[in-house]
Scaffold this motif. Structure first.
Motif, short mmCIF file in Angstrom:
data_model
loop_
_atom_site.label_atom_id
_atom_site.label_comp_id
_atom_site.label_asym_id
_atom_site.label_seq_id
_atom_site.Cartn_x
_atom_site.Cartn_y
_atom_site.Cartn_z
N UNK A 151 -1.26 -3.30 -7.93
CA UNK A 151 -0.28 -2.86 -6.94
C UNK A 151 1.02 -3.62 -7.09
N UNK A 152 2.08 -3.08 -6.53
CA UNK A 152 3.41 -3.63 -6.77
C UNK A 152 4.26 -3.46 -5.52
N UNK A 153 4.59 -4.58 -4.87
CA UNK A 153 5.51 -4.54 -3.74
C UNK A 153 6.88 -4.96 -4.27
N UNK A 154 7.73 -3.99 -4.53
CA UNK A 154 9.04 -4.20 -5.13
C UNK A 154 10.11 -4.23 -4.04
N UNK A 155 11.00 -5.21 -4.12
CA UNK A 155 12.04 -5.32 -3.11
C UNK A 155 12.99 -4.12 -3.14
N UNK A 156 13.48 -3.69 -1.97
CA UNK A 156 14.38 -2.53 -1.91
C UNK A 156 15.67 -2.71 -2.69
N UNK A 157 16.15 -3.95 -2.89
CA UNK A 157 17.42 -4.17 -3.57
C UNK A 157 17.42 -3.65 -5.00
N UNK A 158 16.24 -3.52 -5.61
CA UNK A 158 16.17 -3.01 -6.99
C UNK A 158 15.29 -1.76 -7.06
N UNK A 159 15.23 -1.01 -5.95
CA UNK A 159 14.60 0.30 -6.00
C UNK A 159 13.29 0.45 -5.26
N UNK A 160 12.78 -0.62 -4.69
CA UNK A 160 11.52 -0.52 -3.95
C UNK A 160 11.72 0.05 -2.55
N UNK A 161 10.63 0.07 -1.80
CA UNK A 161 10.70 0.54 -0.41
C UNK A 161 9.83 -0.35 0.46
N UNK A 162 10.17 -0.41 1.74
CA UNK A 162 9.38 -1.19 2.67
C UNK A 162 8.05 -0.48 2.90
N UNK A 163 6.96 -1.22 2.79
CA UNK A 163 5.61 -0.69 2.99
C UNK A 163 4.91 -1.54 4.04
N UNK A 164 4.46 -0.93 5.13
CA UNK A 164 3.91 -1.71 6.25
C UNK A 164 2.50 -2.23 5.98
N UNK A 165 2.08 -3.14 6.83
CA UNK A 165 0.71 -3.66 6.76
C UNK A 165 -0.30 -2.53 6.74
N UNK A 166 -0.08 -1.49 7.51
CA UNK A 166 -1.05 -0.39 7.59
C UNK A 166 -1.28 0.26 6.23
N UNK A 167 -0.23 0.37 5.41
CA UNK A 167 -0.41 0.90 4.07
C UNK A 167 -1.23 -0.05 3.22
N UNK A 168 -0.85 -1.32 3.22
CA UNK A 168 -1.53 -2.28 2.35
C UNK A 168 -2.99 -2.46 2.75
N UNK A 169 -3.29 -2.32 4.04
CA UNK A 169 -4.69 -2.47 4.48
C UNK A 169 -5.55 -1.36 3.89
N UNK A 170 -5.03 -0.15 3.86
CA UNK A 170 -5.78 0.97 3.27
C UNK A 170 -5.75 0.92 1.74
N UNK A 171 -4.62 0.50 1.21
CA UNK A 171 -4.49 0.38 -0.24
C UNK A 171 -5.52 -0.62 -0.80
N UNK A 172 -5.74 -1.69 -0.05
CA UNK A 172 -6.66 -2.74 -0.49
C UNK A 172 -8.10 -2.26 -0.59
N UNK A 173 -8.40 -1.10 -0.03
CA UNK A 173 -9.76 -0.56 -0.11
C UNK A 173 -10.01 0.24 -1.38
N UNK A 174 -8.96 0.50 -2.16
CA UNK A 174 -9.14 1.32 -3.35
C UNK A 174 -9.99 0.58 -4.39
N UNK A 175 -11.01 1.25 -4.85
CA UNK A 175 -11.92 0.65 -5.82
C UNK A 175 -11.20 0.31 -7.12
N UNK A 176 -10.18 1.08 -7.46
CA UNK A 176 -9.47 0.88 -8.74
C UNK A 176 -8.51 -0.29 -8.71
N UNK A 177 -8.27 -0.86 -7.54
CA UNK A 177 -7.29 -1.93 -7.40
C UNK A 177 -7.87 -3.27 -7.86
N UNK A 178 -7.23 -3.89 -8.84
CA UNK A 178 -7.73 -5.16 -9.37
C UNK A 178 -6.77 -6.32 -9.10
#
Length: 356
Positions: A151-178
């Motif tokens: 996974x990649x939390x990229x700062x908005x200054x270089x093209x990323x977007x703000x992603x809340x805790x609620x996203x990361x909590x569900x993202x962390x459940x993905x089996x493919x995430x290492x």
């Protein structure tokens, strides 16, 4: 079906490695300079990097554009150099490739990385700026069926977007995430991600810093949260950084020192805190923080050009350049912080790395 990561690579990721984000070497007419591209890979691996990240922001996202057609060739060159290095090692190096774009493009890139033997994909969500959490997670699941994900939390200054805790909590459940690379350049958002991983009970997800403004402190900080009524610590174990594409031998030494502090339970000395500030000061110049990171890729290239690893400051985007005053600021960093540099190491081995 979710792809799995080789156990030895998962173990290496979790122990923590220095992974430089690989730049792009071009000739004066904007063609791939294969000799210098290989030399960069050889430099990083000789400096002690635990792997390479290729096709990421530092490699210039425009390598994917049809008029350049460099995505596959650049991945292929790095693969060949990693193969050569692995033949002399007892444990393999980590191979990470960047993945961008909407789902069809991201799936194609993941499949190419898989076919070239890359272990996982650093998944940028920058192209999905208006997608909902559900849409983002569906995208991640689909890509993760092809290749394990970092996974990649990229700062908005270089093209990323703000992603809340609620996203990361569900993202962390993905089996493919290492693994997750944390690069929001923001303490609050960094904490959101780590807390989400703790709350998900995913102790197997390796955390890597991309917070160029806080590299050394990230590597020694115990991030302590409460899980099931008990305090629980997580550590950022390594780094995947454009900043580590320069002065890499010293970056590896800094990571090893951070690991020693954590392993021995030692406290941070005043000298360590001072070093952390100096690394951040150096990064501010290399990444051109004073100008909203406009010269971040150019700053990396200028350091490598001064060392003789790159021949020029030529980029796929003709508008890419050093910002006014950035070169003079690099002079200051080199003068004031010689212990951050590895110029002598590079000078000793450069001609060897540049041999075809």
């Amino acid at each position: 079906m979710t792809q799995s990561l080789p156990p030895i690579i998962r173990e290496t990721l979790q122990l923590g490695a220095a992974i430089p984000a690989h730049p792009l070497a071009l000739t004066s007419d904007r063609r791939l300079d294969e000799r210098r591209q290989r030399a960069l890979s050889r430099y990083y691996l000789a400096a002690g990097a635990g792997g390479l990240a290729v096709g990421v922001h530092t490699t210039q996202f425009a390598i994917r554009e049809p008029q350049h057609g460099l995505f596959h060739p650049v991945l292929e060159l790095a693969r060949e150099e990693l193969d050569r290095a692995d033949a002399q090692r007892t444990s393999p190096l980590i191979r990470i490739g960047g993945i961008c774009g909407p789902t069809p493009q991201a799936v194609r890139e993941a499949a190419l990385l898989r076919d070239l033997g890359y272990h996982c994909g650093l998944l940028s969500l920058a192209a999905l700026k208006t997608a909902s959490d559900d849409e983002l997670l569906a995208h991640c699941r689909t890509v993760g069926d092809v290749l394990p994900l970092m996974g990649f939390y990229l700062q908005p200054a270089v093209g990323g977007r703000i992603l809340p805790y609620s996203f990361w909590r569900r993202f962390a459940e993905l089996e493919s995430l290492v693994a997750i690379k944390l690069a929001p350049f923001n303490r609050y958002q960094t904490l959101d991600v780590i807390r989400a991983v703790v709350d998900a009970g995913r102790d197997d997800i390796a955390l890597y810093t991309g917070n160029d403004d806080n590299i050394l402190l990230d590597l020694v900080t115990p991030f302590r949260f409460v899980r099931n009524g008990q305090p629980f610590d997580r550590r950022i174990v390594g780094g995947l950084l454009g900043h580590w594409a320069v002065w890499t031998q010293q970056a590896v030494a800094q990571l090893n020192a951070a690991h020693d502090i954590v392993r021995t339970g030692g406290s941070m000395s005043a000298d360590w805190l001072a070093l952390a500030q100096q690394v951040t000061d150096a990064n501010a110049v290399v990444f051109d923080a004073a100008n909203g990171f406009a010269g971040c890729i150019a700053g990396i290239h200028e350091v490598l050009r001064r060392q003789g690893l790159l021949e020029n400051l030529v980029f796929l985007d003709p508008a890419e350049r050093l910002s006014p005053g950035q070169a003079a600021a690099l002079d200051r960093i080199s003068r004031d912080y010689p212990h951050l540099l590895d110029d002598e190491f590079v000078a000793t081995h450069r001609d060897e790395w540049l041999r075809r």
